[in-house]
Design a protein around this motif. Sequence first.
Motif, PDB file in Angstrom:
ATOM      1  N   VAL A   1      -3.925  -5.303   0.787  1.00  0.00           N
ATOM      2  CA  VAL A   1      -5.007  -4.856   1.235  1.00  0.00           C
ATOM      3  C   VAL A   1      -5.485  -5.499   2.409  1.00  0.00           C
ATOM      4  N   SER A   2      -5.079  -6.830   2.576  1.00  0.00           N
ATOM      5  CA  SER A   2      -5.571  -7.676   3.837  1.00  0.00           C
ATOM      6  C   SER A   2      -5.256  -7.164   4.987  1.00  0.00           C
ATOM      7  N   ALA A   3      -3.911  -6.750   4.941  1.00  0.00           N
ATOM      8  CA  ALA A   3      -3.150  -6.176   6.281  1.00  0.00           C
ATOM      9  C   ALA A   3      -3.676  -4.815   6.613  1.00  0.00           C
ATOM     10  N   LEU A   4      -4.252  -4.033   5.313  1.00  0.00           N
ATOM     11  CA  LEU A   4      -4.668  -2.912   5.533  1.00  0.00           C
ATOM     12  C   LEU A   4      -6.202  -2.883   6.235  1.00  0.00           C
TER      13      LEU A   4
ATOM     14  N   ASP B   1      -7.454  -5.094   8.090  1.00  0.00           N
ATOM     15  CA  ASP B   1      -7.066  -5.675   9.480  1.00  0.00           C
ATOM     16  C   ASP B   1      -6.870  -4.619  10.369  1.00  0.00           C
ATOM     17  N   ALA B   2      -5.907  -3.567   9.804  1.00  0.00           N
ATOM     18  CA  ALA B   2      -5.243  -2.511  10.604  1.00  0.00           C
ATOM     19  C   ALA B   2      -6.424  -1.478  10.891  1.00  0.00           C
ATOM     20  N   VAL B   3      -7.513  -1.433  10.334  1.00  0.00           N
ATOM     21  CA  VAL B   3      -8.579  -0.495  10.478  1.00  0.00           C
ATOM     22  C   VAL B   3      -9.874  -1.059  11.284  1.00  0.00           C
ATOM     23  N   GLY B   4      -9.502  -2.322  11.416  1.00  0.00           N
ATOM     24  CA  GLY B   4     -10.430  -3.078  12.267  1.00  0.00           C
ATOM     25  C   GLY B   4     -11.707  -3.842  11.390  1.00  0.00           C
ATOM     26  N   GLY B   5     -11.431  -3.967  10.289  1.00  0.00           N
ATOM     27  CA  GLY B   5     -12.480  -4.610   9.343  1.00  0.00           C
ATOM     28  C   GLY B   5     -13.463  -3.571   8.826  1.00  0.00           C
ATOM     29  N   VAL B   6     -13.858  -3.748   7.622  1.00  0.00           N
ATOM     30  CA  VAL B   6     -14.788  -3.002   6.968  1.00  0.00           C
ATOM     31  C   VAL B   6     -16.271  -3.746   6.419  1.00  0.00           C
ATOM     32  N   GLU B   7     -17.164  -2.898   6.252  1.00  0.00           N
ATOM     33  CA  GLU B   7     -18.516  -3.376   5.765  1.00  0.00           C
ATOM     34  C   GLU B   7     -18.378  -3.460   4.375  1.00  0.00           C
ATOM     35  N   LEU B   8     -18.795  -4.614   3.952  1.00  0.00           N
ATOM     36  CA  LEU B   8     -18.865  -4.818   2.206  1.00  0.00           C
ATOM     37  C   LEU B   8     -20.251  -5.413   1.946  1.00  0.00           C
ATOM     38  N   CYS B   9     -20.831  -5.024   0.682  1.00  0.00           N
ATOM     39  CA  CYS B   9     -22.086  -5.235   0.180  1.00  0.00           C
ATOM     40  C   CYS B   9     -22.197  -6.100  -1.022  1.00  0.00           C
TER      41      CYS B   9
ATOM     42  N   THR C   1     -10.879   3.769   2.889  1.00  0.00           N
ATOM     43  CA  THR C   1     -10.746   5.047   2.999  1.00  0.00           C
ATOM     44  C   THR C   1     -11.811   5.836   4.010  1.00  0.00           C
ATOM     45  N   ALA C   2     -12.958   5.375   3.959  1.00  0.00           N
ATOM     46  CA  ALA C   2     -13.927   6.039   4.945  1.00  0.00           C
ATOM     47  C   ALA C   2     -13.649   5.420   6.272  1.00  0.00           C
ATOM     48  N   LYS C   3     -12.855   4.362   6.643  1.00  0.00           N
ATOM     49  CA  LYS C   3     -12.635   3.927   8.021  1.00  0.00           C
ATOM     50  C   LYS C   3     -11.400   4.683   8.430  1.00  0.00           C
ATOM     51  N   VAL C   4     -10.545   4.913   7.425  1.00  0.00           N
ATOM     52  CA  VAL C   4      -9.286   5.737   7.918  1.00  0.00           C
ATOM     53  C   VAL C   4      -9.566   7.326   8.177  1.00  0.00           C
ATOM     54  N   ALA C   5     -10.524   7.731   7.559  1.00  0.00           N
ATOM     55  CA  ALA C   5     -11.075   9.075   7.956  1.00  0.00           C
ATOM     56  C   ALA C   5     -11.792   9.451   9.149  1.00  0.00           C
ATOM     57  N   ARG C   6     -12.211   8.463  10.116  1.00  0.00           N
ATOM     58  CA  ARG C   6     -12.644   8.485  11.184  1.00  0.00           C
ATOM     59  C   ARG C   6     -11.945   9.443  11.998  1.00  0.00           C
ATOM     60  N   PRO C   7     -12.482  10.245  12.939  1.00  0.00           N
ATOM     61  CA  PRO C   7     -11.706  10.908  13.874  1.00  0.00           C
ATOM     62  C   PRO C   7     -10.884  10.146  14.853  1.00  0.00           C
ATOM     63  N   GLY C   8     -11.550   9.063  15.288  1.00  0.00           N
ATOM     64  CA  GLY C   8     -10.918   8.018  16.212  1.00  0.00           C
ATOM     65  C   GLY C   8      -9.405   7.555  15.575  1.00  0.00           C
ATOM     66  N   THR C   9      -9.558   7.396  14.449  1.00  0.00           N
ATOM     67  CA  THR C   9      -8.230   6.924  13.860  1.00  0.00           C
ATOM     68  C   THR C   9      -7.079   8.134  13.275  1.00  0.00           C
ATOM     69  N   LEU C  10      -7.799   9.297  13.039  1.00  0.00           N
ATOM     70  CA  LEU C  10      -6.813  10.458  12.848  1.00  0.00           C
ATOM     71  C   LEU C  10      -6.251  11.073  14.247  1.00  0.00           C
TER      72      LEU C  10
ATOM     73  N   GLY D   1      -0.326   0.229   4.821  1.00  0.00           N
ATOM     74  CA  GLY D   1      -0.576   0.966   3.705  1.00  0.00           C
ATOM     75  C   GLY D   1       0.822   0.825   2.720  1.00  0.00           C
ATOM     76  N   LEU D   2       1.934   1.332   3.351  1.00  0.00           N
ATOM     77  CA  LEU D   2       3.132   1.680   2.426  1.00  0.00           C
ATOM     78  C   LEU D   2       3.658   0.339   2.148  1.00  0.00           C
ATOM     79  N   ALA D   3       3.579  -0.828   2.889  1.00  0.00           N
ATOM     80  CA  ALA D   3       4.130  -2.052   2.626  1.00  0.00           C
ATOM     81  C   ALA D   3       3.532  -2.700   1.291  1.00  0.00           C
ATOM     82  N   ALA D   4       2.125  -2.129   0.978  1.00  0.00           N
ATOM     83  CA  ALA D   4       1.408  -2.386  -0.126  1.00  0.00           C
ATOM     84  C   ALA D   4       1.833  -1.754  -1.174  1.00  0.00           C
ATOM     85  N   LEU D   5       2.387  -0.578  -1.202  1.00  0.00           N
ATOM     86  CA  LEU D   5       2.549   0.228  -2.230  1.00  0.00           C
ATOM     87  C   LEU D   5       3.987   0.442  -2.894  1.00  0.00           C
ATOM     88  N   ALA D   6       3.959   0.541  -4.413  1.00  0.00           N
ATOM     89  CA  ALA D   6       5.191   1.180  -4.962  1.00  0.00           C
ATOM     90  C   ALA D   6       4.581   2.156  -5.969  1.00  0.00           C
TER      91      ALA D   6
END
Length: 360
Positions: free
Chosen positions: A195-198, A200-208, A263-272, A285-290
């Motif tokens: 999840v850490s690599a993911l 970083d791949a989206v450029g960070g996320v806002e958490l509260c 999920t919200a960061k991935v869905a942004r038009p700039g990423t898509l 993402g796939l490296a972190a999944l089985a």
Amino acid sequence: MPVDQQPARRIQPTQSYLQQQPGYPGQPGHPGQPGHSGQHPEPPATPRTPRRRRRGRRAVVIVAVVLVLLLAWPIGLLIWANGKITHIDALSGAPSQAAETYLLAGSDSRADGTLAGDPTEGQRTDTIMLLTKPPSGSASLISIPRDTYVAIPGHGNNKINASYALGGPELLVRTVEDFTGMTVDHYVEIGMGGVSALVDAVGGVELCSDLDVDDEKSGLVWTPGCHEADGTTALAFARMRYSDPKGDIGRTERQQQVIKAITAKVARPGTLVNPGAQVDLLSAGLAALAVDQDTGILDLGRLALAFRAATGPDGVRGTPPIADLNYRPGGVGSAVLIEPDAAARFFASVADGTVTIEEE
């Protein structure tokens, strides 16, 4: 004279035919009649292909090439991504039900959090979530606390995360199915370190969070409020529980928050629309999944849609009704006891889309 030697006779046009031709006295086009210019008409010019038509054909060809590329890229990307998925034995083979159910298991099997090679070696399953998309009603994301006290098939009663240590994903799936009465259609294991690599791949996320934390075990240092988090901070945010008054329940809530933010960061038009970003995200993402043997990239796409519905305004998130957060049956330490009488009704409502979560 023989017939074949007689001279050919010229056939004269009839008077009525001549009278109908232009230029005949009394007809338009005859000298002295209206419509005659006194000059013989010029033969029609040979038509030329307009330049506009040639340009139009060129534009059609360009559009066709662009459309082919637009279609070929996502198809190729899906084929490439499907080949990078790690598959493991997990499902029980129980009959499917109307609702589509995904069992999400978060683990810390490796230092880097990826699940390459044997993903079950040395694994701890610290996160168990049930993502359900019924045919109608509300999609839901239900977190089952890792210390939930349940019956493990063939091993008696214990904390639910012990089922993985005792029998891997297959026993975890059977335990969850027996506990909830629901069939698991897809099993997705997430290496929390990945999840850490993911993030970083989206450029960070806002958490509260309203907590003031300096937690040595997770490495989380946090002041109350919302902050932009990189991968290392997001992972610590998702792992921390000893400095949270709500313990494992608070941790599952923060884990849901991290996944929702990604999920919200991935869905942004700039990423898509960014091919490079798509490859980076899929690789991380796939490296972190089985996943189970039957789950492919399209199923993961449907999982993403179900997750988006469950975490949206019409979705339901929470935990089963809890009777005791410090239940001590003996032999397993402190466990979480789910309301015995309410559990069956709760998971039945999850399956049919009528589930609601009481606000604390």
